[in-house]
Design a protein around this motif. Sequence first.
Motif, short mmCIF file in Angstrom:
data_model
loop_
_atom_site.label_atom_id
_atom_site.label_comp_id
_atom_site.label_asym_id
_atom_site.label_seq_id
_atom_site.Cartn_x
_atom_site.Cartn_y
_atom_site.Cartn_z
N GLU A 78 0.80 -1.22 0.00
CA GLU A 78 0.00 0.00 0.00
C GLU A 78 0.84 1.27 0.00
O GLU A 78 0.38 2.30 -0.49
CB GLU A 78 -0.97 0.00 1.19
CG GLU A 78 -2.04 -1.07 1.10
CD GLU A 78 -2.90 -0.95 -0.16
OE1 GLU A 78 -3.31 0.17 -0.51
OE2 GLU A 78 -3.14 -2.01 -0.80
N ILE A 79 2.05 1.23 0.53
CA ILE A 79 2.86 2.44 0.48
C ILE A 79 3.21 2.78 -0.97
O ILE A 79 3.35 3.95 -1.33
CB ILE A 79 4.14 2.31 1.34
CG1 ILE A 79 4.72 3.71 1.62
CG2 ILE A 79 5.18 1.40 0.69
CD1 ILE A 79 5.82 3.73 2.65
N GLU A 80 3.31 1.77 -1.82
CA GLU A 80 3.52 2.01 -3.25
C GLU A 80 2.21 2.38 -3.94
O GLU A 80 2.15 3.32 -4.74
CB GLU A 80 4.11 0.76 -3.91
CG GLU A 80 5.53 0.43 -3.48
CD GLU A 80 6.54 1.43 -4.00
OE1 GLU A 80 6.27 2.06 -5.03
OE2 GLU A 80 7.59 1.59 -3.36
N LYS A 81 1.16 1.67 -3.59
CA LYS A 81 -0.11 1.83 -4.29
C LYS A 81 -0.78 3.16 -3.98
O LYS A 81 -1.39 3.79 -4.87
CB LYS A 81 -1.03 0.67 -3.90
CG LYS A 81 -2.25 0.49 -4.79
CD LYS A 81 -2.97 -0.80 -4.41
CE LYS A 81 -4.20 -1.01 -5.29
NZ LYS A 81 -4.92 -2.26 -4.91
N GLU A 90 2.39 8.89 9.38
CA GLU A 90 2.64 8.47 10.76
C GLU A 90 2.53 6.96 10.91
O GLU A 90 3.36 6.32 11.60
CB GLU A 90 1.66 9.17 11.70
CG GLU A 90 1.95 10.64 11.90
CD GLU A 90 0.92 11.33 12.77
OE1 GLU A 90 1.24 12.38 13.35
OE2 GLU A 90 -0.23 10.83 12.88
N PHE A 91 1.51 6.36 10.30
CA PHE A 91 1.37 4.90 10.38
C PHE A 91 2.57 4.19 9.77
O PHE A 91 3.13 3.26 10.37
CB PHE A 91 0.09 4.45 9.67
CG PHE A 91 -1.18 4.75 10.40
CD1 PHE A 91 -1.39 4.30 11.69
CD2 PHE A 91 -2.19 5.49 9.79
CE1 PHE A 91 -2.57 4.57 12.37
CE2 PHE A 91 -3.37 5.76 10.45
CZ PHE A 91 -3.57 5.31 11.74
N PHE A 92 2.96 4.59 8.58
CA PHE A 92 4.11 3.96 7.92
C PHE A 92 5.38 4.15 8.76
O PHE A 92 6.21 3.24 8.87
CB PHE A 92 4.31 4.55 6.53
CG PHE A 92 3.31 4.12 5.50
CD1 PHE A 92 2.98 2.77 5.34
CD2 PHE A 92 2.68 5.05 4.69
CE1 PHE A 92 2.06 2.36 4.38
CE2 PHE A 92 1.75 4.65 3.73
CZ PHE A 92 1.44 3.31 3.58
N LYS A 141 10.24 5.15 -0.28
CA LYS A 141 8.95 5.80 -0.50
C LYS A 141 8.56 6.64 0.70
O LYS A 141 8.03 7.76 0.56
CB LYS A 141 7.87 4.76 -0.80
CG LYS A 141 6.52 5.35 -1.17
CD LYS A 141 6.57 6.14 -2.47
CE LYS A 141 6.54 5.21 -3.67
NZ LYS A 141 6.35 5.93 -4.94
N LEU A 142 8.84 6.14 1.90
CA LEU A 142 8.58 6.90 3.11
C LEU A 142 9.40 8.19 3.11
O LEU A 142 8.89 9.26 3.49
CB LEU A 142 8.91 6.05 4.34
CG LEU A 142 8.63 6.65 5.72
CD1 LEU A 142 7.17 7.04 5.86
CD2 LEU A 142 9.01 5.65 6.80
N CYS A 143 10.63 8.10 2.68
CA CYS A 143 11.48 9.30 2.59
C CYS A 143 10.89 10.31 1.61
O CYS A 143 10.91 11.52 1.86
CB CYS A 143 12.89 8.91 2.15
SG CYS A 143 13.84 8.06 3.42
N ILE A 163 11.50 15.17 13.39
CA ILE A 163 12.48 14.79 14.40
C ILE A 163 12.58 13.27 14.49
O ILE A 163 13.68 12.69 14.48
CB ILE A 163 12.10 15.39 15.77
CG1 ILE A 163 12.28 16.91 15.75
CG2 ILE A 163 12.95 14.78 16.88
CD1 ILE A 163 11.65 17.62 16.95
N LEU A 164 11.43 12.60 14.58
CA LEU A 164 11.42 11.15 14.70
C LEU A 164 11.98 10.48 13.45
O LEU A 164 12.81 9.56 13.54
CB LEU A 164 9.98 10.67 14.96
CG LEU A 164 9.77 9.18 15.20
CD1 LEU A 164 10.58 8.71 16.40
CD2 LEU A 164 8.29 8.88 15.41
N ALA A 165 11.56 10.97 12.28
CA ALA A 165 12.04 10.38 11.03
C ALA A 165 13.54 10.59 10.86
O ALA A 165 14.25 9.70 10.37
CB ALA A 165 11.28 10.97 9.85
#
Length: 661
Positions: A269-272, A293-295, A316-318, A361-363
Amino acid sequence: MYNLDWYKSRLLAMTLSEVMIRIKREVKKLAWKRKKVLQRTQIALTHEDPWQMLEQPAVEEFKAELKCISAEADRYLEGKYHFLNKCYDEPVVDWNYDNINYIKAPLDFAFDINYKDIKKIGDIKNIWEKNRHQHLTVIAIAYALTKQEQYADHIKQQLISWVEQNPLLQGVNWSSPLEMGIRLISWVWIERLLRGWQGHDQLFGPQGMMWDSIYWHQKVISELYSVGSSANNHLIGEMAGLYIASTVWPYFPESKLWQKKATDILEREIEKQTFASGLNKEQAFSYHLFVLEFFLLAGIEGERFQQPFSARYKSKLCKMIEIIPSLLDAGKNLPRYGDSDEGLAVLLRPYNSSRVDWIFILASMWLNFIHDWVDKTTGMLTAKIILPQGETGFSGVSFKSKKNSLAIMDAGLFILAANRDTSGEVFCLFDAGPIGYLSLAAHGHADALSFTLSVGGLPVIIDPGTYQYNADLYWRNYFKGTKAHNTINIDDLDQSVSGGPFLWTKKANVQVLNWTELPNGASITAQHDGYLRLPGRIIHQRTFTLDNNKIEIIDRVLGNGNHKVEWRLHFSPHCKAEIIDNQCLVSWNNGKLIIDLDTRLNWLLEYGGTNAGWYSEGFNLKQPIYTLIGYQNSMLPLEIGCRIKVINSGTSTDNSIGKYD
C-alpha cells in the motif's frame, strides 16, 4: 440514514470480487454473533521487546517539554477533555456516550449497529475520538517520566472501565477496524510506558484483563480489514495497528500470520497509495500526514525487532517526508486541500506541539537525515522515548533548496511563488489534480482549478476546510462542494456529482495544458470536464499567472447555451473586504489585495450567508468570513478576466487564523 440511491451508488462503486468478499464477511459476522462466549486461545507471555525507557539523565535535557506533558496529563486527570476541537468535562468516562450531542450509543452486537444513524448514535466521530485512548498515552508518558503513581492509577481505572463497558464485539467501539488499529497502537505504548509499575500485571500480566480485547482487536482487523473501494487510509491504519501489536506482543498462535499479512499489505500500500512524488493519492493533505505516521511507526518497530521493511518501503517513506517542506509557505503553513479531521496515528507528544516538527524529528532519528528548519523545543523528548537508540544509519532523504515555483505533476498540485521564503513572499497553491483515490474518492473535494494564496507567510485567499463528516450533511456537502472553493461553478452545481458524504459518483477529469516557470513566478493553464454532463457540454478552462506581486486569472467557460456562471474567492478571517466601483479591496494588518473585477459579472460580498461566507479551521469549527462572488446568467462561451495586485509591508508576526465555534 442513507436512502436507496446511496446504496445503489455504493454498490456500483464496488467490483464483483469486492461484493463477494463483503458477503463472506457478513457470514463471518453472523457466526461471531451466534457464539455465546467469545474466547481467545492461550497466550505465551514472554517479554522480548528490545525497547527500553529513556534513561533519566536524558530526560533532564527537556524540562520544558516534560512540563507541557505533565500539565496536559493533569487536565485529563481532572476529567477535562479536548477532542475534535470541543472541550467538555467528564470525570467518569462513558465510552459509548457522545458528549457533544448528549446521546448514548446502544450496547448491541457491533456489526448490527448503524453507527451513522445520528438520532440513535449521535456523531460517531465524538465517541470514537476518545476511544482512541490517545489521551492515555500522554498520561502514560507523564508516568514514565515522573513515576507519579496517580498517572498510572488513572490509566488503570480507565482501561478497566473500557473493558467493562465494551464487552467483546458489543457496541460501536467494535465496529471499525481502523479505530481498533489506532487503539492497538495506543495500548502498545501504554503497556510499554507502564512497565515496572506495580499495577502493570493486572492489565498486561499473564492473567491481565486486557488480553481478550487485544486478541479480538487483532482478529477482527485480520478478517475485516478494508478492501476494494474502501482500501484507502483505513487499510493503512488497520495494518499498522495489526503489525505493531503482533510484533511487540507475539503471544498468540496467529501472531506470526498477522504480522506477515500486515507486512505484505503495508509494503504494497505504500507504493499503491503514494504518488512517485511522495504525496498521498487521497488528495487531502491531512491524510498524507495521517498515513505517513502509520508507515513511520510500523517501520520503526520493524527496525527495532530486526525485521526491517524493504529499502523500497523506506525510500517511498522518505519521499513522503521530503515533499513536505516544498509545500510550506514562509510561515510554515501546511497546505489545505481535501478533507481533514486532524486524525493522529498516535499521540506521544504534547497535543499543541507541532505535528510536522515531531514527524521530522522522529524520522530524522530513524532515517538519519539532516533538517535545519524544524523547531526542536517540543517533540524531541518523546521522539527519543520512541527511538532511544537513535539513528540506524539509513540515509535516504535530502532536502534541496526550494525553487520559487514547482510542478508536482502526478498529484496535480502546482506551486507558483515569488520571492520564496522571504518577507515579501507571494505563494499560490493551484489544484489541477484528480478529485481523490479509488472509486469513492472519499476524502476529495470538488475543487478543480481552485487555488490558495498566502502573502509573507500569512494565508489570505484560503481553502475553507471540512467542518463535519456525518453529523450535519448540509454543511458536509457545502464544505466539500465547489462553492466552497476558489473556482467557478456552473448552474449552482458541483463539478463532480456527490452520492453521499464519502462518495463521488461522477468525477471531473482535469487536464494540464501548459506549465511555464517565470523568473519570479509561473503560469499554468488547465481545464476540467466536470460540466460536460450539462446541456451545452461545458468545459471550464483557467489560465493562472503569477508574476512578482501580480496575479492574472483568465477563465474560459466553453460550450453553448445559457447558463449561470459563478466565480468565488474566500478570504482569511484576518481579512476585511469591500467592493468599490470595479475593484475589491482586501486588507489585513500588514498588507492588502487590489482585485480588478470583470465588469461582465455582477459582484457581491457574502459574510456568513446561507451558502457562502464560511470557514472551518478545524473539525467541528465554523466561523464567518468574507467571500467574493461574481455571477451572471450568460450565453456561452464566456471569458472572465480578473487581476490581483499584492501589496505587502512585511511578514506577519501572527500566522494563526484563530478558532471559533
